[in-house]
Design a protein around this motif. Structure first.
Motif, short mmCIF file in Angstrom:
data_model
loop_
_atom_site.label_atom_id
_atom_site.label_comp_id
_atom_site.label_asym_id
_atom_site.label_seq_id
_atom_site.Cartn_x
_atom_site.Cartn_y
_atom_site.Cartn_z
N SER A 33 -38.91 20.76 -3.56
CA SER A 33 -39.63 20.44 -2.34
C SER A 33 -40.31 21.68 -1.79
CB SER A 33 -38.69 19.84 -1.29
OG SER A 33 -37.68 20.74 -0.96
N GLN A 34 -41.40 21.45 -1.10
CA GLN A 34 -42.12 22.52 -0.44
C GLN A 34 -42.81 21.91 0.78
OE1 GLN A 34 -44.76 23.66 -3.68
NE2 GLN A 34 -46.50 23.02 -2.49
N TYR A 35 -43.21 22.76 1.68
CA TYR A 35 -43.88 22.29 2.89
C TYR A 35 -45.39 22.43 2.72
CZ TYR A 35 -39.47 21.85 5.26
OH TYR A 35 -38.22 21.43 5.62
N GLU A 40 -42.55 18.17 4.61
CA GLU A 40 -41.84 18.45 3.37
C GLU A 40 -42.27 17.45 2.31
OE1 GLU A 40 -37.32 19.22 1.73
OE2 GLU A 40 -37.59 18.06 3.56
N VAL A 41 -42.70 17.96 1.17
CA VAL A 41 -43.16 17.13 0.07
C VAL A 41 -42.26 17.40 -1.13
CG1 VAL A 41 -45.09 16.63 -1.48
CG2 VAL A 41 -45.53 17.25 0.91
N GLN A 42 -41.72 16.33 -1.73
CA GLN A 42 -40.90 16.48 -2.93
C GLN A 42 -41.74 16.15 -4.16
OE1 GLN A 42 -37.28 14.22 -2.57
NE2 GLN A 42 -36.31 15.89 -1.47
N TYR A 43 -41.47 16.86 -5.24
CA TYR A 43 -42.21 16.63 -6.47
C TYR A 43 -41.29 16.81 -7.67
CZ TYR A 43 -42.53 21.74 -6.39
OH TYR A 43 -42.23 23.08 -6.34
#
Length: 105
Positions: A33-35, A40-43
């Protein structure tokens, strides 16, 4: 709730790739995850040779210390067990537990 087994040992993916029939299951890897723009976006995470995975007491390989979460490899055959014992030197009965001591400051 996730279950922690009695024993697991960390290995680099490149060590496990020595096994002829190694076929990692990347669908169940932990998400990164990153912002982005304050959210917050999960990939999906890509598994590289330098990543650490865990060989569990039941010979399943996981992406984390939990016994049944994020399974990377679970084709448990006599050949896989022999590889783990001979090449990786994985032996639940003889491996020494890590002793951690905490000293007062």
């Amino acid at each position: 709730m996730a279950t922690v087994g009695k024993y697991c040992k960390a290995y680099l993916v490149q060590e496990l790739c020595q096994f002829l029939n190694w076929d990692k299951q990347v669908d169940y890897l932990k998400k990164e995850s990153q912002y982005m723009d304050g959210k917050e976006v999960q990939y999906e995470r890509k598994l590289t040779d330098e990543d650490v995975v865990y060989l569990q007491e039941n010979y399943v390989v996981t992406d984390g210390i939990f016994l049944e979460d994020h399974i990377v490899y679970n084709n448990i055959t006599p050949e896989w067990q022999a590889f783990c014992k001979t090449v990786l030197q994985f032996d639940v009965s003889t491996d020494e537990p890590v002793k951690v001591s905490i000293s007062a400051i």
